[in-house]
Scaffold this active site. Structure first.
Site, PDB file in Angstrom:
ATOM      1  N   GLY A 324      40.288  50.784  43.495  1.00 21.25           N
ATOM      2  CA  GLY A 324      40.441  49.706  42.529  1.00 21.25           C
ATOM      3  C   GLY A 324      40.916  50.191  41.179  1.00 21.25           C
ATOM      4  N   LYS A 400      35.016  40.830  41.987  1.00 23.67           N
ATOM      5  CA  LYS A 400      35.053  40.515  40.555  1.00 23.67           C
ATOM      6  C   LYS A 400      35.706  39.176  40.215  1.00 23.67           C
ATOM      7  CE  LYS A 400      39.487  42.782  39.693  1.00 23.67           C
ATOM      8  NZ  LYS A 400      40.227  43.747  38.866  1.00 23.67           N
ATOM      9  N   LYS A 442      30.120  39.401  32.174  1.00 26.44           N
ATOM     10  CA  LYS A 442      29.808  38.127  32.842  1.00 26.44           C
ATOM     11  C   LYS A 442      28.360  38.093  33.349  1.00 26.44           C
ATOM     12  CE  LYS A 442      34.613  37.304  34.090  1.00 26.44           C
ATOM     13  NZ  LYS A 442      35.118  38.347  33.157  1.00 26.44           N
ATOM     14  N   LYS A 454      26.017  40.527  39.626  1.00 27.49           N
ATOM     15  CA  LYS A 454      26.013  41.789  38.891  1.00 27.49           C
ATOM     16  C   LYS A 454      24.728  41.945  38.077  1.00 27.49           C
ATOM     17  CE  LYS A 454      28.933  44.425  38.763  1.00 27.49           C
ATOM     18  NZ  LYS A 454      29.158  45.617  39.620  1.00 27.49           N
ATOM     19  N   ASN A 479      36.717  42.583  30.009  1.00 29.27           N
ATOM     20  CA  ASN A 479      37.957  42.678  30.775  1.00 29.27           C
ATOM     21  C   ASN A 479      38.720  43.952  30.425  1.00 29.27           C
ATOM     22  OD1 ASN A 479      37.134  40.179  31.500  1.00 29.27           O
ATOM     23  ND2 ASN A 479      38.970  39.085  30.869  1.00 29.27           N
ATOM     24  N   SER A 483      44.240  45.337  34.977  1.00 31.57           N
ATOM     25  CA  SER A 483      43.562  45.559  36.254  1.00 31.57           C
ATOM     26  C   SER A 483      44.088  44.574  37.294  1.00 31.57           C
ATOM     27  CB  SER A 483      42.047  45.385  36.098  1.00 31.57           C
ATOM     28  OG  SER A 483      41.730  44.073  35.698  1.00 31.57           O
ATOM     29  N   THR A 504      43.760  28.400  31.136  1.00 34.55           N
ATOM     30  CA  THR A 504      42.776  27.394  31.536  1.00 34.55           C
ATOM     31  C   THR A 504      42.361  26.481  30.385  1.00 34.55           C
ATOM     32  OG1 THR A 504      41.014  29.004  31.165  1.00 34.55           O
ATOM     33  CG2 THR A 504      41.845  28.789  33.407  1.00 34.55           C
TER      34      THR A 504
END
Length: 646
Positions: A324, A400, A442, A454, A479, A483, A504
């Site tokens: 990742g 994630k 988060k 998490k 963030n 990624s 959004t």
């Protein structure tokens, strides 16, 4: 037609001559120096005699002094490597070296002349022999110094001007360039642009916020305003490219330049960082396109390298999620510290293949093992730990994506919670010295199943640390730029496709950090604490996503709202407008590193935690969102995602 033929014929002759000069360059340079030495001495005699040409000194004093000085000058100038080098690239340093060679030559000539006078005073009989040397005025020697420097410097500059002006080839498309920054970097960049063999740019001016530089000119190019004037300047001069020549400028300054230029179709480039320039790694002229990371990145992270070296060197290190974005960067950061063995654990074979291949190529001295493993597979995890016995475990594997986890509610429980339980238990059972789990902002007052999963994983790590010899810690951050699946690559893809760019909500804000910075701070945090801590990284100031979208459109050479639209799609399940991640406050404790703090929280009862995890693990098999929400709210009462989802 006739003119074109003549031009082509002239160019052919010039190229033939240039080729011959290059082939016999050293001979031409020596001949040019001999000619200039003779001419400079003639000029010195003329200046001494009120510019009157006299046969007497031309036939008596001049030949003797010329022969005498030629021998000395040729030896000295050769010692200073003046018969080498490329005059088309001559600069101040070259002229300084030339002047030094001329000065030393003059000193030797003058001392020789003084030596002859001394000999005559002690041996009068030698006067007739040395008289040709003693007869001329010593002032000519000093005049010859200045005429030599003047003529040789002039010759070199003429050659440079010839290549820069007369022989510069115009490109098909000339770009109107504006340079931001009229300091040393701006001057160097401007000089390099002006001396390009192929003319690519029309430099319309420089801008600088320093009032002392307003209305001045550098190499004939004026300083025409400040950063606040960018919008008008771009409009008036039809600017097509802006080169930011401020290597030490903060990211806020770069963002300001981009924001002021918004609304114009402009390409942006920047000079290398001050660190790369001072180290000699790159030069000012090696510009590159401005990247979004330049606007959001921060100063170089200062690390306690000795402690990290002690933590990693000669150890067996296991990194989960090694394919990742974060896991792969962790591997890159670990390799320079020369671990004994680096274990790359990943369930996806393609990313695992590529990171293993990359590390083997870039760090052949580091032994690596690519291990395909799903962390929810307890037996496979136990087998690998029993076989390799890692000293340090860096747990980066996790689901994630917030909206995806809301529609697949059992998966974050299985992967982020139960997978973490498997890795942590194996670390404890097989004697790992340190365990570092990477978490997220988060997990703070979570509104999503991903964030809550998490948070539960954090709680389990803390509880396990109490009765384990393994040093368990968690590192929490926001963030990371670029990624896989994050907002930046999505925006870039939408821009490439012509838009629109989707955001959004107009008030959506997020913390951002570059992947290398985050990875370095994870290693730093891993060396700290007594175990059981949740470290929180300083993410700086949050950024409005809509501003990020507009800046990315501008950097891509488009105008937001005209060439590419920005549209708002509404909050998705599990999302919130503001992530909560601060290193200040009553619940935060400072550490010895300014960018790392410890979140002080009350640990939950281990029996209650284990019972709760067992229940939600059973519910996760049924993928029932409502039941999972009820289960996790018992463990994480601050979870408020149910209202957001509904």
């Amino acid at each position: 037609m006739i003119r074109k033929k003549r031009a082509r014929k002239r160019d052919k002759i010039l190229k033939t001559f240039e080729a011959m000069v290059i082939k016999y360059r050293t001979l031409f340079i020596i001949a040019a120096h001999i000619f200039v030495f003779a001419a400079s001495l003639v000029l010195a005699f003329l200046l001494k005699n009120d510019m009157r040409f006299q046969l007497y000194w031309m036939t008596t004093d001049f030949p003797v002094l010329l022969a005498f000085s030629l021998v000395i000058k040729m030896i000295v100038f050769a010692a200073f490597k003046q018969f080498q080098g490329w005059w088309r690239y001559v600069g101040i340093l070259d002229l300084q070296t030339l002047s030094t060679a001329a000065f030393i030559s003059t000193v030797i000539i003058y001392l020789s002349w003084m030596g002859c006078n001394t000999l005559v005073s002690y041996f009068p009989g030698m006067e007739s022999t040395l008289n040709p040397i003693l007869s001329f005025d010593q002032g000519i020697i000093i005049l010859d110094l200045f005429t030599t420097i003047m003529l040789l410097s002039g010759l070199r500059l003429v050659v440079r001007l010839y290549y820069e002006e007369m022989r510069s080839e115009k490109a098909i498309k000339i770009t109107n360039l504006l340079i931001v920054g009229a300091g040393d970097a701006g001057e160097t960049l401007l000089r390099e642009v002006l001396r390009m063999r192929v003319q690519k740019y029309n430099v319309i001016g420089l801008i600088d916020d320093d009032p002392a530089k307003r209305k001045v000119s550098i190499h004939g190019i004026p300083v025409i305003g400040t950063i606040d004037d960018l919008d008008l300047i771009c409009e008036e001069y039809d600017v097509e490219e802006i080169a930011v020549a401020m290597p030490s400028a903060p990211q806020t300054q770069l963002r300001r330049i981009i924001q002021v230029s918004e609304g114009h179709k402009i390409k942006f480039s920047t000079v290398p960082s001050l660190t790369d320039i001072t180290s000699g790694k790159l030069s000012v002229s090696q510009t590159r396109e401005v990247d979004i990371a330049d606007l959001l990145g921060r100063e170089e992270v200062q690390l306690e390298l000795d402690k990290i070296e002690e933590f990693l060197t000669g150890k067996t290190i296991l990194v989960t999620g090694a394919g990742g974005s974060i896991g792969s960067e962790m591997c890159r950061q670990i390799c320079p510290f020369k671990p004994k063995l680096l274990l790359l654990l990943e369930q996806a074979e393609n990313p695992l293949f590529f990171i293993d291949r990359e590390l083997k190529h870039k760090h052949p001295h580091v032994q690596t093992r690519a291990l395909i493993c799903n962390i929810t597979d307890r037996e496979r995890v136990s087998y690998l730990f029993a076989n390799y016995r890692p000293d340090v475990v860096i747990h980066a594997a996790a689901h994630k994506h917030v909206p995806l986890m809301e529609t697949n509610p059992g998966e974050p429980i299985k992967n982020n919670v139960l997978g973490t339980v498997n890795i942590a238990n194996a670390s404890d059972e097989y004697g790992a010295k340190s365990f570092v789990m990477i978490s997220t902002d988060k997990a703070v007052n979570p509104t999503s199943l991903m964030g809550t999963s998490k948070r539960i994983a954090e709680m389990y790590i803390q509880s396990l640390n109490k009765n384990s010899k393994t040093h368990f810690v968690t590192v929490r951050f926001g963030n990371v730029l670029g990624s896989n699946g994050s907002v930046i690559p999505i925006f870039k893809k939408q821009i490439e496709e012509g838009g629109p760019v989707t955001v959004t909500h107009p008030d959506m804000r997020r913390y951002f950090m570059t992947i290398p910075e985050a990875s370095k701070l994870v290693l730093q945090a891993a060396t700290m604490g007594n175990g059981g801590e949740i470290f929180v990284l300083d993410m700086g100031e949050p950024v409005k996503i809509v501003d990020l979208a507009r800046e990315l459109i501008t950097l891509s050479g488009y105008r937001p709202g005209e060439d590419i639209d920005v549209i708002f799609t509404g909050l998705r399940p599990g999302e919130k407008l503001f992530e909560e991640l601060s290193i200040e406050g009553e619940d935060m404790k400072a550490t010895r590193h300014p960018k790392i703090s410890i979140w002080q929280n009350k640990a939950v009862d281990r029996e209650v935690l284990l019972e709760g995890i067992e229940k939600i693990a059973d519910i996760a098999k049924r993928q029932n969102h409502d039941e999972i929400v009820k289960g996790i709210k018992i463990l994480v009462p601050e979870y408020i995602g149910e209202t957001v989802y509904n």
